[in-house]
Scaffold this active site. Sequence first.
Site, short mmCIF file in Angstrom:
data_model
loop_
_atom_site.label_atom_id
_atom_site.label_comp_id
_atom_site.label_asym_id
_atom_site.label_seq_id
_atom_site.Cartn_x
_atom_site.Cartn_y
_atom_site.Cartn_z
N LEU A 40 0.81 -1.22 0.00
CA LEU A 40 0.00 0.00 0.00
C LEU A 40 0.84 1.27 0.00
O LEU A 40 1.86 1.36 0.68
CB LEU A 40 -0.93 -0.01 1.22
CG LEU A 40 -1.86 -1.21 1.28
CD1 LEU A 40 -2.76 -1.12 2.51
CD2 LEU A 40 -2.71 -1.34 0.02
N HIS A 44 -3.48 4.22 -2.43
CA HIS A 44 -4.44 3.30 -1.79
C HIS A 44 -5.04 3.96 -0.55
O HIS A 44 -6.23 3.84 -0.28
CB HIS A 44 -3.74 2.01 -1.33
CG HIS A 44 -3.11 1.21 -2.42
ND1 HIS A 44 -1.75 1.08 -2.55
CD2 HIS A 44 -3.65 0.49 -3.42
CE1 HIS A 44 -1.47 0.30 -3.57
NE2 HIS A 44 -2.60 -0.07 -4.12
N GLN A 68 -5.54 -11.87 -12.67
CA GLN A 68 -5.51 -10.63 -13.44
C GLN A 68 -4.12 -10.30 -13.97
O GLN A 68 -3.93 -9.27 -14.60
CB GLN A 68 -6.08 -9.47 -12.63
CG GLN A 68 -5.19 -8.97 -11.52
CD GLN A 68 -5.92 -7.93 -10.67
OE1 GLN A 68 -6.86 -8.24 -9.94
NE2 GLN A 68 -5.52 -6.67 -10.80
N GLU A 155 -9.19 6.39 -9.80
CA GLU A 155 -9.25 6.82 -11.21
C GLU A 155 -7.93 6.52 -11.92
O GLU A 155 -7.87 6.54 -13.14
CB GLU A 155 -9.53 8.34 -11.28
CG GLU A 155 -10.95 8.69 -10.93
CD GLU A 155 -11.25 10.17 -11.07
OE1 GLU A 155 -10.31 10.95 -11.36
OE2 GLU A 155 -12.42 10.55 -10.86
N LYS A 156 -6.88 6.26 -11.14
CA LYS A 156 -5.60 5.84 -11.73
C LYS A 156 -5.82 4.70 -12.74
O LYS A 156 -5.22 4.66 -13.80
CB LYS A 156 -4.67 5.39 -10.59
CG LYS A 156 -3.53 4.48 -10.96
CD LYS A 156 -2.43 5.26 -11.59
CE LYS A 156 -1.20 4.47 -11.93
NZ LYS A 156 -1.27 3.05 -11.97
N SER A 192 2.17 4.24 -7.85
CA SER A 192 1.87 2.87 -8.28
C SER A 192 2.86 1.94 -7.59
O SER A 192 4.02 2.29 -7.40
CB SER A 192 2.04 2.75 -9.80
OG SER A 192 2.16 1.40 -10.17
N SER A 193 2.38 0.75 -7.23
CA SER A 193 3.28 -0.23 -6.61
C SER A 193 4.44 -0.55 -7.54
O SER A 193 5.52 -0.89 -7.09
CB SER A 193 2.51 -1.52 -6.30
OG SER A 193 1.31 -1.19 -5.64
N ARG A 194 4.21 -0.43 -8.85
CA ARG A 194 5.25 -0.79 -9.82
C ARG A 194 6.35 0.26 -9.92
O ARG A 194 7.42 -0.01 -10.47
CB ARG A 194 4.63 -1.05 -11.18
CG ARG A 194 3.77 -2.32 -11.18
CD ARG A 194 3.28 -2.68 -12.56
NE ARG A 194 2.56 -3.95 -12.55
CZ ARG A 194 1.27 -4.06 -12.29
NH1 ARG A 194 0.55 -3.01 -12.02
NH2 ARG A 194 0.69 -5.26 -12.29
#
Length: 286
Positions: A40, A44, A68, A155-156, A192-194
């Site tokens: 998170l 988030h 996914q 909305e990301k 973003s987690s990435r």
Amino acid sequence: MTAAGPPVTVRTVAELRAALQERRRTHGGRVGLVPTMGALHAGHLALVERARATCDHVVASVFVNPKQFDRPDDLECYPRDESGDARALGRAGCDMLYAPPQDAMYPAGFATSVRVGGVTDALEGTHRPGHFEGVATVVTKLLLQALPDVAFFGEKDYQQLLTIRRLAADLDIPVAIEGVPTVREADGLALSSRNANLTVQQRRIAPALAETLRATARRLAEDGAPADALLAEGRAALLRSGFDSVDYIALCDAASLAPLDAADRPARLLAAAWLGPTRLIDNVAV
Ligand code: AMP
């Protein structure tokens, strides 16, 4: 009611339902659900804070949903930190963490899948085969497991937000779907987690995605120019900035995601581009 300390952790549907039933029985009020895959960050937590501000009971789910992921390496590298997540959720005012193990979500013999048409056809749907079917299946399960009054999505992931609105409406799931604006770093990069996978050099290039979207959206809105030329310029600008490739930069109807030739109605500009092995997505209103 407001949470104090770390959230209660539940791991099975039975525990989740019993805990929510007890809360509803003793305190009444609205339940808000924030589905996540963990690791998170402030993006988030903005959803959790929004839930805290508008609901009486806040549940966050953390489940890294294998269905996914369209690339096995992406699933393997996906960051996981449940104890860090629990602490962050507690600080943001979350009451309950629902963290089901994989075989509780998809027990042996699981054979059902939810496929949403229309809004999933293009963009991420084209570039990540099976992705939205995985998202729609797990979100349908989470909504039916928790039966919240409201569920919060960023909305990301704009196409995902529209997909979930569609499935909740089509399947008569009695939940309000609320979109929350994208949380960004000071330089504009969407959290973003990435982002954690970016090298120092790639991290310097990454804000060009949001910058290019913003600049292109402004020109689309002001010039009334045909989208084609401006989108081609946007793509070229991303490559010039150092992105290795661009999956798409597209102007779409804000509600249906149908492609638009010009921003002559509420529209959304969406893009996906690669920095080495990391794929970033972002979008802005036009
Ligand atoms: P994920 O853990 O990536 O599945 O994301 C969980 C939820 O957080 C989704 O509804 C995302 O759209 C949302 N989210 C992720 N990043 C952001 C961000 N930067 N701002 C707002 N919401 C976000």
